[in-house]
Design an enzyme around this catalytic site. Sequence first.
Site, PDB file in Angstrom:
ATOM      1  N   HIS A  56       9.413  -3.465   3.502  1.00  0.00           N
ATOM      2  CA  HIS A  56       8.910  -3.743   2.158  1.00  0.00           C
ATOM      3  C   HIS A  56      10.058  -4.110   1.216  1.00  0.00           C
ATOM      4  CE1 HIS A  56       5.633  -0.864   3.525  1.00  0.00           C
ATOM      5  NE2 HIS A  56       4.919  -1.904   3.124  1.00  0.00           N
ATOM      6  N   SER A  72       4.536   1.233   7.960  1.00  0.00           N
ATOM      7  CA  SER A  72       4.282   2.541   7.349  1.00  0.00           C
ATOM      8  C   SER A  72       3.651   3.492   8.354  1.00  0.00           C
ATOM      9  CB  SER A  72       3.371   2.372   6.129  1.00  0.00           C
ATOM     10  OG  SER A  72       3.980   1.539   5.159  1.00  0.00           O
ATOM     11  N   MET A  74       0.835  -1.199   0.000  1.00  0.00           N
ATOM     12  CA  MET A  74       0.000   0.000   0.000  1.00  0.00           C
ATOM     13  C   MET A  74       0.873   1.253   0.000  1.00  0.00           C
ATOM     14  SD  MET A  74      -3.509  -0.714   2.050  1.00  0.00           S
ATOM     15  CE  MET A  74      -2.856  -0.640   3.716  1.00  0.00           C
ATOM     16  N   GLY A  75       2.112   1.091  -0.487  1.00  0.00           N
ATOM     17  CA  GLY A  75       2.998   2.239  -0.569  1.00  0.00           C
ATOM     18  C   GLY A  75       3.557   2.629   0.784  1.00  0.00           C
ATOM     19  N   ALA A  76       4.039   3.888   0.887  1.00  0.00           N
ATOM     20  CA  ALA A  76       4.741   4.368   2.081  1.00  0.00           C
ATOM     21  C   ALA A  76       5.822   3.353   2.457  1.00  0.00           C
ATOM     22  CB  ALA A  76       3.765   4.597   3.237  1.00  0.00           C
ATOM     23  N   LEU A  77       6.628   3.021   1.464  1.00  0.00           N
ATOM     24  CA  LEU A  77       7.551   1.898   1.591  1.00  0.00           C
ATOM     25  C   LEU A  77       8.693   2.194   2.561  1.00  0.00           C
ATOM     26  CD1 LEU A  77       7.786   0.824  -2.166  1.00  0.00           C
ATOM     27  CD2 LEU A  77       6.164   0.077  -0.423  1.00  0.00           C
ATOM     28  N   GLU A 101       5.839 -11.271   7.534  1.00  0.00           N
ATOM     29  CA  GLU A 101       5.284 -11.992   8.678  1.00  0.00           C
ATOM     30  C   GLU A 101       4.781 -11.073   9.788  1.00  0.00           C
ATOM     31  OE1 GLU A 101       8.193 -14.870   9.854  1.00  0.00           O
ATOM     32  OE2 GLU A 101       7.755 -16.189   8.145  1.00  0.00           O
TER      33      GLU A 101
END
Length: 285
Positions: A37, A190, A30-33, A152
């Site tokens: 990520h 995030s 969902m982005g905001a990596l 996880e």
Amino acid sequence: MKVLRTVKDLKEFVLTLKNEGKTIGLVPTMGALHAGHISLVERAVKDNQSTIVSVFVNPTQFNNPNDLATYPRNEQADFDLLESAGVTAAFAPSVEEIYPPEDADKDVHVFDLGKVAEVMEGKFRPGHFQGVAQIVSKLFRMVEPTHAYFGEKDFQQIAVIRRMAKTEGIDIDIVSCPIKREEDGLAMSSRNVRLSANQRAVAPGIYEALRYSTEYSMQHSVQATHDTVVERINAIPECEVEYFSIVDGNTLENISDWEDSDYIVGCITVYCGEVRLIDNITYRK
């Protein structure tokens, strides 16, 4: 790295990769990596001949409108990170592209997610996992990847996605990857950017309590272990446990005795101020 905005462009790109005989790794985000990520992305790049990462804040998995509104977004920074990590393509569609307005009146498919979706997050966030299954199943069918990668930290989500793939007849190798932590132990998320300076200073106490409890559990009951974790975290300023469940790592059913399972995991959600943080720790495996 290509940036794809439409389902049509994504499918055409995937077809090209498949015609070239390339394996495809998919990392849904969902982005905001952050580095957590990127650890998934690096694993996907290592395992596959091409890697596609989705960057899409999925509205159907938010049961709290404020959580959706405040979810961090920084698309260009995300693209820069993905390109430097060797990603083949980023899929960054609009909400309207994934959920066309003309489909709004159609019946929404209800997934058979079983008991793994009813406990913990399923209990406290009604509809959340239906939303997760909705977007992940769409991505699986659009990309048809060889492997899909999930962290996880979202332990229950992985169990739900495995269940969804099985009941929907989707044959994809779902790869779970270890939690990535900050140097002080806080699980990368995030949402961590929303913590105030004081909250960020105390939030590592969540993992400290979990880590302490693994040794504590060797000499104490499941209930005593549960209680000491809750007591320790609730004693941290601005922190309050929403739930802490000690469960069978496969079925996610609560256990009452350490002999109940060979695979036991403690899953926790804590509010630090208004920021909802999740984490987990393995007790037996």
